[in-house]
Design a protein around this motif. Structure first.
Motif, short mmCIF file in Angstrom:
data_model
loop_
_atom_site.label_atom_id
_atom_site.label_comp_id
_atom_site.label_asym_id
_atom_site.label_seq_id
_atom_site.Cartn_x
_atom_site.Cartn_y
_atom_site.Cartn_z
N THR A 1 -4.71 -3.40 -2.36
CA THR A 1 -3.85 -2.81 -2.99
C THR A 1 -3.58 -3.32 -4.34
O THR A 1 -3.25 -2.41 -5.37
CB THR A 1 -2.46 -2.47 -2.10
OG1 THR A 1 -2.54 -1.83 -0.91
CG2 THR A 1 -1.50 -1.66 -3.07
N GLY B 1 0.81 -1.47 0.12
CA GLY B 1 -0.04 0.14 0.02
C GLY B 1 0.74 1.24 0.05
O GLY B 1 0.60 2.31 -0.69
N HIS C 1 -6.19 -0.51 2.93
CA HIS C 1 -5.22 -0.10 1.83
C HIS C 1 -5.33 1.27 1.86
O HIS C 1 -4.22 2.02 1.36
CB HIS C 1 -5.96 -0.52 0.20
CG HIS C 1 -5.69 0.31 -0.64
ND1 HIS C 1 -4.63 0.29 -1.12
CD2 HIS C 1 -6.38 1.15 -1.38
CE1 HIS C 1 -4.52 1.25 -2.22
NE2 HIS C 1 -5.59 1.59 -2.36
N SER D 1 -5.08 -6.70 3.23
CA SER D 1 -4.75 -5.38 2.38
C SER D 1 -3.86 -5.52 1.43
O SER D 1 -3.98 -4.46 0.42
CB SER D 1 -3.86 -4.67 3.51
OG SER D 1 -2.89 -5.26 4.01
#
Lengths: 275, 318
Positions: free
Chosen positions: A161, A126, B60, A157
């Motif tokens: 991304t 990210g 994110h 996550s």
């Protein structure tokens, strides 16, 4: 692109890096040798294989490529390299994890050449997308390389991304997945199967290749694809061996952060050519 | 205070200010995790390179914001309150807080703002969890003027901040004095003598209504708007409350670690003692989830205007 001569040099550099890391970890009795050794060739190729653009001695050169070791327990793989390229005094390597020293078990912004904090998994991609997007926004040509653990790919996550980077066509972003197939408690495919990571990254819109992560031909060949991915970010699934280079550690999850006994230490030093 | 102008949504005022600044500064970036606003439409249309949709992917969003901030960008992240706090708390802690990055987290609908959405959309813990973060500034405007003052500071001196916006429209409490109040961190929105009622955001308005009722009952209640709960100037507050006999805090939060706790901690740290009669009103642990609007919830949880009146009376008569 990689000549035999050059690869011999890189092999020597990789051995040098493993030795440096060994000495640091054994002196500190702290650190993650196997995780570093699985990505030793990746780090070596990045800095000594003509991949990463940097200015020796100038860690804050705005045109530098950004490198993030997102699997933070292996962030120290960069320390000897960053000292070697003049970002900080090599004497700091001897003070690894010591009070007053610069270098910690995990990397942080105090260290020249470290782009972001690491330690908790799942943040590096990210942040890397942020670097890549900012470069695009500023019309700058630097690239961002993020080394991920395969176990790190359990983190949701990462995939948030992955989707974002593909949507924004961040072809200045490269993810290298250190696919050593081990996490702390065992083999990934037996714990929670990660499956075909190349196909997964491809399905998320990345140009995805799979290489032998200990072969400079393989790794450099994959890095050669940067800029030739049809606008897609590049994912390199680098198949590796955790603990590569130390026979009794190779492919053994129990060595994640265990220290060897005297006998094992002697054997490892022999295998590294330190004696 | 200009009562003739119709009060507006805090988020529109905040986003308009960001948009105006972003037109002059291309390093200002606005990231939304799929939350909109009327004012956001202009920003999306006019500055498409400075608006980023993160996806409904708050974790994110925060990591991305960190990378952008490390690259010199002034980043504003925007989402519903529960999703920009607890959902991505570890990201905020690890990458924004630990690197002290100039990212402003804008939460909409704090506390019980999303009344009918119930528990998943409530943030009865956001003050406690966010003020626990290293280096953060936690701010709650109680009207659009204060919201504008806060965003002015966020734009002129970027830092790690958590901005708690209400989704209701409230009457204006501030005018030219907003910036001065913001500097101190709290504002005396109604002077009094007997009981000081401390609140933030929506409940400042209920506290003001309670003070009016209390005045008719012979109790002089002052109302203090706690705009910045961290960092907090306990000495300044202790000085401002010197003439009062009692302090009552009221909030749309669980009592553990929230604004009332922060105030008491700050007063103790500043003075070494608590020289007032004290009462905290807030949500009790194991509160029930029910259907109903915000007023109904306030009544159920004992933080509505009549509850404030009763608690203040008890303090005044004690």
């Amino acid at each position: 692109m990689a000549t035999t001569h050059r690869i011999n040099d890189l092999d020597a550099k990789a051995l040098w890096l493993r030795r440096q890391l060994w000495d640091m970890v054994m002196a500190a009795k702290n650190g993650h040798i196997p995780s570093c050794y699985s990505c030793t060739e990746i780090a070596t190729a990045l800095y000594y294989g003509g991949v990463v653009r940097y200015t020796p001695g100038k860690a804050d050169d705005p045109t530098r490529d950004r490198v993030v070791i997102s699997k933070g327990h292996a962030a120290m793989v960069l320390y000897p390299i960053l000292a070697d390229i003049g970002y900080f005094d090599a004497a700091e390597l001897d003070r690894f994890t010591k009070p007053g020293g610069l270098l910690g078990m995990y990397a942080d912004l105090r260290i020249p050449g470290i782009e972001g904090i690491s330690g908790s998994l799942g943040h590096g991609l990210g942040m890397g997308a942020g670097f890549a997007l900012a470069a695009r926004h500023n019309d700058e040509s630097h690239r961002t390389f993020v080394v991920l653990g395969d176990g790190e790919c359990y983190e949701g996550s990462i995939w948030e991304t992955a989707m974002f980077a593909a949507h924004h066509k961040l072809d200045n972003l490269v993810a290298v997945v250190d696919r050593n197939a081990l996490c702390i408690l065992g083999r990934t495919e037996e714990l929670v199967a990660l499956g075909d990571l190349r196909a997964k990254w491809q399905a998320f819109g990345w140009h995805s290749v799979e290489v032998d992560g200990h072969s400079f031909d393989g790794v450099l060949g994959a890095f050669d694809l940067i800029g030739r991915t049809g606008g897609k970010p590049l994912a390199i699934i680098a198949n590796t061996v955790k603990g590569k280079g130390i026979s009794f550690m190779e492919g053994r999850s129990e060595w994640h952060n265990k220290m060897p006994n005297a006998e094992q230490m002697a054997k490892a030093r022999t295998e590294l050519g330190l004696v | 205070m200009d009562a003739a102008v119709k009060p507006r949504l805090m988020r529109d005022v905040v986003i308009e200010a960001i948009c105006a600044a972003a037109r002059k500064d291309k390093d200002i970036l606005f990231i939304s995790a799929d939350l909109g606003a009327v004012a956001l439409d202009d920003l999306r249309r006019d500055l498409p390179n400075q608006f980023i949709h993160a996806g409904i992917a708050e974790q994110h969003m925060i990591d991305l914001a960190a990378g952008l901030a490390l690259s010199g960008k002034k980043v504003f992240c925007y989402a519903m309150a529960p999703f920009i706090t607890a959902r991505c708390y570890e990201q905020i802690k690890c990458v924004i807080s630990s690197m002290n990055l100039p990212v402003t987290l804008i939460a909409v609908g704090v506390g019980l703002g999303y009344d009918h959405a119930t528990l998943t959309h409530f943030t009865p813990e956001d003050i406690a969890c966010m003020r626990a973060l290293n280096g953060i500034e936690v701010l709650t405007p109680s009207d659009e003027v204060m919201a504008a003052a806060i965003v002015y500071i966020a734009l002129s001196s970027p830092a790690f901040r958590y901005l708690r916006l209400d989704r209701q429209v409230f009457p204006r409490l501030y005018g030219d004095d907003a910036m001065r109040v913001l500097e101190i961190g709290f504002g005396i929105v109604r002077p009094g003598k007997d009981v000081a009622i401390l609140a933030c955001g929506a409940l400042v308005h209920k506290a003001l209504a309670a003070a009016e009722i209390l005045a008719a009952q012979g109790v002089s209640a002052g109302v203090v708007d706690i705009v910045r709960v961290k960092p907090f100037d306990g000495a300044a507050l202790a000085g401002a409350l010197k003439g009062y006999r009692s302090i009552l805090t009221v909030e749309e939060q669980l009592l553990e670690g929230a604004m009332g706790s922060a105030v008491m901690e700050a007063l103790v740290d500043a003075t070494g003692k608590l020289d007032w009669r004290l009462k905290r009103l807030g949500m009790r642990d194991r509160f029930e989830v029910v259907n109903g609007d915000r007023d109904h919830l306030h009544s159920l949880y004992g933080i509505d205007t009549p509850d404030i009146v009763r608690a203040a009376q008890a303090l005044a008569n004690g």
